[in-house]
Design a protein around this motif. Structure first.
Motif, PDB file in Angstrom:
ATOM      1  N   ASN A 157      44.424  55.966  54.289  1.00 46.17           N
ATOM      2  CA  ASN A 157      45.291  55.418  55.300  1.00 46.17           C
ATOM      3  C   ASN A 157      45.001  56.384  56.720  1.00 46.17           C
ATOM      4  OD1 ASN A 157      47.227  53.325  55.992  1.00 46.17           O
ATOM      5  ND2 ASN A 157      48.465  55.322  56.172  1.00 46.17           N
ATOM      6  N   ALA A 158      44.980  57.674  56.558  1.00 46.47           N
ATOM      7  CA  ALA A 158      44.981  58.316  57.648  1.00 46.47           C
ATOM      8  C   ALA A 158      43.714  58.101  58.445  1.00 46.47           C
ATOM      9  CB  ALA A 158      45.168  60.048  57.480  1.00 46.47           C
ATOM     10  N   ALA A 159      42.501  57.707  57.560  1.00 45.85           N
ATOM     11  CA  ALA A 159      41.247  57.476  58.467  1.00 45.85           C
ATOM     12  C   ALA A 159      40.973  56.335  58.601  1.00 45.85           C
ATOM     13  CB  ALA A 159      40.134  58.067  57.027  1.00 45.85           C
ATOM     14  N   GLY A 160      41.947  55.302  58.205  1.00 45.65           N
ATOM     15  CA  GLY A 160      41.913  54.035  58.813  1.00 45.65           C
ATOM     16  C   GLY A 160      40.848  53.189  57.864  1.00 45.65           C
ATOM     17  N   ARG A 161      40.804  53.772  56.658  1.00 47.17           N
ATOM     18  CA  ARG A 161      39.852  52.827  55.761  1.00 47.17           C
ATOM     19  C   ARG A 161      40.341  52.153  54.567  1.00 47.17           C
ATOM     20  NH1 ARG A 161      36.067  57.785  53.727  1.00 47.17           N
ATOM     21  NH2 ARG A 161      35.504  56.431  52.213  1.00 47.17           N
ATOM     22  N   THR A 162      39.683  51.201  54.016  1.00 51.64           N
ATOM     23  CA  THR A 162      40.141  50.490  53.086  1.00 51.64           C
ATOM     24  C   THR A 162      39.571  50.419  51.797  1.00 51.64           C
ATOM     25  OG1 THR A 162      41.118  48.938  54.739  1.00 51.64           O
ATOM     26  CG2 THR A 162      40.873  48.071  52.343  1.00 51.64           C
ATOM     27  N   LEU A 163      39.933  50.843  50.765  1.00 53.45           N
ATOM     28  CA  LEU A 163      38.999  51.275  49.791  1.00 53.45           C
ATOM     29  C   LEU A 163      39.031  50.139  48.625  1.00 53.45           C
ATOM     30  CD1 LEU A 163      40.213  54.951  48.945  1.00 53.45           C
ATOM     31  CD2 LEU A 163      38.323  54.191  50.274  1.00 53.45           C
ATOM     32  N   ALA A 164      40.013  49.300  48.717  1.00 55.12           N
ATOM     33  CA  ALA A 164      40.115  48.089  47.654  1.00 55.12           C
ATOM     34  C   ALA A 164      40.434  46.910  48.241  1.00 55.12           C
ATOM     35  CB  ALA A 164      40.857  48.375  46.508  1.00 55.12           C
ATOM     36  N   GLY A 165      40.113  45.679  47.869  1.00 52.57           N
ATOM     37  CA  GLY A 165      40.594  44.352  48.230  1.00 52.57           C
ATOM     38  C   GLY A 165      42.268  44.172  47.563  1.00 52.57           C
ATOM     39  N   ALA A 166      42.602  42.844  47.931  1.00 49.96           N
ATOM     40  CA  ALA A 166      43.856  42.535  47.409  1.00 49.96           C
ATOM     41  C   ALA A 166      43.820  42.144  45.895  1.00 49.96           C
ATOM     42  CB  ALA A 166      44.278  41.300  48.184  1.00 49.96           C
ATOM     43  N   GLU A 167      42.512  41.650  45.630  1.00 47.86           N
ATOM     44  CA  GLU A 167      42.222  41.210  44.204  1.00 47.86           C
ATOM     45  C   GLU A 167      41.986  42.646  43.336  1.00 47.86           C
ATOM     46  OE1 GLU A 167      40.062  38.365  41.896  1.00 47.86           O
ATOM     47  OE2 GLU A 167      41.758  38.041  42.814  1.00 47.86           O
ATOM     48  N   PRO A 168      42.854  42.699  42.212  1.00 48.23           N
ATOM     49  CA  PRO A 168      42.458  43.762  41.133  1.00 48.23           C
ATOM     50  C   PRO A 168      40.929  43.803  40.773  1.00 48.23           C
ATOM     51  CG  PRO A 168      44.446  42.305  40.445  1.00 48.23           C
ATOM     52  CD  PRO A 168      43.735  41.646  41.364  1.00 48.23           C
ATOM     53  N   LEU A 169      40.676  44.939  40.254  1.00 52.25           N
ATOM     54  CA  LEU A 169      39.163  45.083  39.933  1.00 52.25           C
ATOM     55  C   LEU A 169      39.305  44.600  38.479  1.00 52.25           C
ATOM     56  CD1 LEU A 169      38.460  48.789  41.301  1.00 52.25           C
ATOM     57  CD2 LEU A 169      37.815  46.353  42.329  1.00 52.25           C
ATOM     58  N   TYR A 170      39.183  43.346  38.281  1.00 44.39           N
ATOM     59  CA  TYR A 170      39.128  42.681  37.212  1.00 44.39           C
ATOM     60  C   TYR A 170      37.788  42.767  36.293  1.00 44.39           C
ATOM     61  CZ  TYR A 170      43.245  39.905  38.075  1.00 44.39           C
ATOM     62  OH  TYR A 170      44.526  39.419  38.125  1.00 44.39           O
TER      63      TYR A 170
END
Ligand SMILES: [Zn+2]
Lengths: 222, 361
Positions: A192-205
């Motif tokens: 969050n501090a780095a402004g990065r997104t590590l995963a989408g809204a969908e679970p890693l099915y």
């Protein structure tokens, strides 16, 4: 529990971050914005997530002292789907209740951070977790990047449990059956501090729903 | 306490239902259905339903709040279906309800889905209040249950239920036999339009004298489904075209007949001149017609909530919780789970104990 606020203030001194993960057991934690653990509650039971999630949430809130929660970090798996969804649903609903954002983080990042920062693992290593049906989920990491987030070498993949080693090619294997929500929160905070997104809204099915298309109706005979 | 403002979460099958009520007043009934995703499989796929619930929950809650014109901070309680239903689907709702209740610091009521179907009736605007006792017939793709309701919040008895398929499931399966799409209920209804309901005498499950001794109020639809399958196969073997309209009408008549007959038998046996209908299959026009007609002849008053409250929804869950609150029930503890076979006698799950200081929460 009266501080329900839609106002986000980056400079609020008592900001804390909540993390919830049900990819393995049930793990809930609150950390300060600087990464210090405030409260931590978990069960290693790979079942029963629905039963315990409320009490664990309540326990970390009660144990954390003052502080306005700024984010909810949700562990997005991989993990057995039924349990995994419970934590994500709880994390999202909690965030909705406080009008704060959800930070989705693949659960293996938490185990990787524990390996690197707590267990001082160096070089490439593989986080291996149970994926049911005689399969395991594997993610290969190597150290942390400039943002303090574990660096992925190979994206998460599923393989039959008996074949896991042949896919690892000598990389150190770390089998994990519980993970630290504190470390999940830390990864989320750093992302969050780095402004990065590590995963989408969908679970890693990592697997399509187990269904078969209906064929012609079976004959019943007469 | 003035009428409690409650948000209800329902995820027991393929509808993500969020309802908001103020006491007996309906403020919002938001439903997101994953039915289209199940259509290609010919029935509800639990994993597909659970995935859809997770996606639909947050937007549905937001939509319900804006429709109702209330904020989460205004709520007096959160309510959720604990069971019965599909375990994995129920758990998504339970997780969300707990997260929301703890976040807001609001009481949480875990309630019974089937009793929720009865509670739907009290949200019906401008109607006389529900009188007790009443017989309730709940028919959907997931359940077929006959209940004796002496009090909504404290005394509901299961008289009988299906021993195999739910009535709605039977409609789906027979629709497939007739090469009609899913969901089967409306398709069979349409196909039956020009059919003769008396063309084929399909069996009425558990209606023989020998069955009636042990299963007077129970249902069975798998034999009926097999009978239809045989009939269709025989047509094909004989090289005659399947008279779809007649088969559909005759099948539907058999289902409707057995449902209404058993419900009215319960009314007569127990001396209860009131019958409440609920569940998605109540959308079937022929079922409503026959029920109303035969009940009238038997001196039984029929109540049918509006269709939007008959199908699975969150408003009925909120309504049941509001009634529980008004009758002085304490919230549930946070320790309950999803119970896919929750008995109808458990109207509320995990009610918390009276606090030590004797001060009711
Ligand atoms: Zn239902």
């Amino acid at each position: 529990m009266s501080q329900i606020s839609g106002v986000m203030n980056a400079d609020y001194p008592g900001r804390v971050i909540l993390a919830v993960d049900t990819s393995l057991g049930t793990a809930v934690a609150l950390i300060d914005a600087d990464g210090r653990s405030r409260a931590d509650a978990a069960t290693v039971d790979p079942l029963g997530h629905a039963e315990v999630i409320g009490d664990l949430l309540q326990r970390v809130l009660d144990g954390a002292g003052a502080g306005e929660i700024s984010h909810v970090v949700a562990g997005m798996g991989p993990g057995p789907f039924t349990g995994l969804r419970i934590g994500i649903a709880a994390a999202r609903a909690f965030a909705l209740g406080r009008a704060i954002p959800v930070v989705p983080v693949p659960s293996h990042f938490a185990a990787a951070l524990t390996a690197i920062e707590t267990d001082a693992v160096t070089g490439a290593f593989a986080i291996v977790t149970d994926a049911r049906r005689r399969e395991v989920a594997i993610t290969v990491f190597d150290g942390v990047d400039g943002d303090g987030i574990p660096s992925i070498v190979a994206d998460t993949f599923l393989v039959p449990r008996v074949d896991a080693d042949t896919h690892l090619d000598g990389i150190r294997r770390i089998d994990v059956d519980s993970l630290s929500a504190v470390d999940l929160a830390r990864v989320g905070a750093r992302a969050n501090a780095a402004g990065r997104t590590l995963a989408g809204a969908e679970p890693l099915y990592l697997r399509a729903p187990d269904v078969s298309l209906p064929g012609a109706p079976k004959r019943v005979g007469s | 306490m003035s009428a409690p403002l409650v948000l209800g979460i329902e995820t027991s099958c393929d509808e993500t239902g969020i309802g908001i009520v103020r006491g007996r007043t309906l403020l919002s009934n938001t439903i997101a259905s994953s039915m289209d995703e199940h259509a290609r499989y010919g029935g509800v796929v639990p994993e597909v339903a659970a995935r859809a619930h997770l996606e639909a929950l947050q937007p549905s809650i937001e939509k319900a709040l804006s429709e109702a014109g209330v904020g989460l901070e205004d709520l007096d309680a959160v309510a959720v279906t604990s069971g019965p239903g599909l375990a994995g689907a129920l758990m998504v709702g339970v997780g969300a309800a707990k997260g929301l209740a703890v976040s807001l610091g609001k009481p949480l009521y875990a309630v019974n889905h089937l009793v929720g179907h009865i509670a739907a009736d009290i949200l019906t605007a401008d109607s006389e209040p529900l009188e007790y006792p009443t017989i309730a017939l709940l028919v959907s793709g997931g359940h077929t249950s006959l209940l004796h309701v002496r009090d909504l919040t404290s005394d509901v008895e299961l008289l009988g239920e299906t021993m195999d398929d739910a009535a709605g499931e039977a409609f789906d399966k027979v629709a497939r036999l007739l090469s009609l799409p899913y969901p089967g209920g409306p398709e069979i209804d349409r196909a039956a339009l020009d059919g003769d309901p008396a063309a084929i005498r399909f069996p009425r499950g558990l209606s023989r004298a020998s069955d009636m001794a042990k299963h007077r109020y129970d249902f069975s639809f798998s034999g009926l489904k097999t009978a239809v399958a045989r009939w269709v196969e025989r047509c094909e073997a004989d090289g005659v075209e399947v008279p779809v309209a007649d088969v559909a009408a005759s099948f539907r008549e058999a289902v409707v007949d057995v449902l209404v007959t058993k419900a009215l038998a319960a009314c007569a046996d127990l001396g209860v001149p009131r019958l409440l209908l609920g569940g998605g299959v109540i959308a079937n026009r022929r079922l409503r017609e026959v029920a109303v007609e035969r009940a009238e002849a038997a001196g039984v008053t029929v109540r049918i909530p509006p269709l939007s409250l008959c199908t699975d929804n969150g408003a009925m869950i909120a309504a049941l919780a509001a009634e529980l609150i008004s009758s002085g029930r304490r919230p549930s503890t946070l320790a309950f789970g999803a119970d896919s076979t929750l008995p109808v006698t458990e109207i509320q799950v995990a009610e918390s104990a009276v606090p030590e200081d004797g001060d009711p929460a």
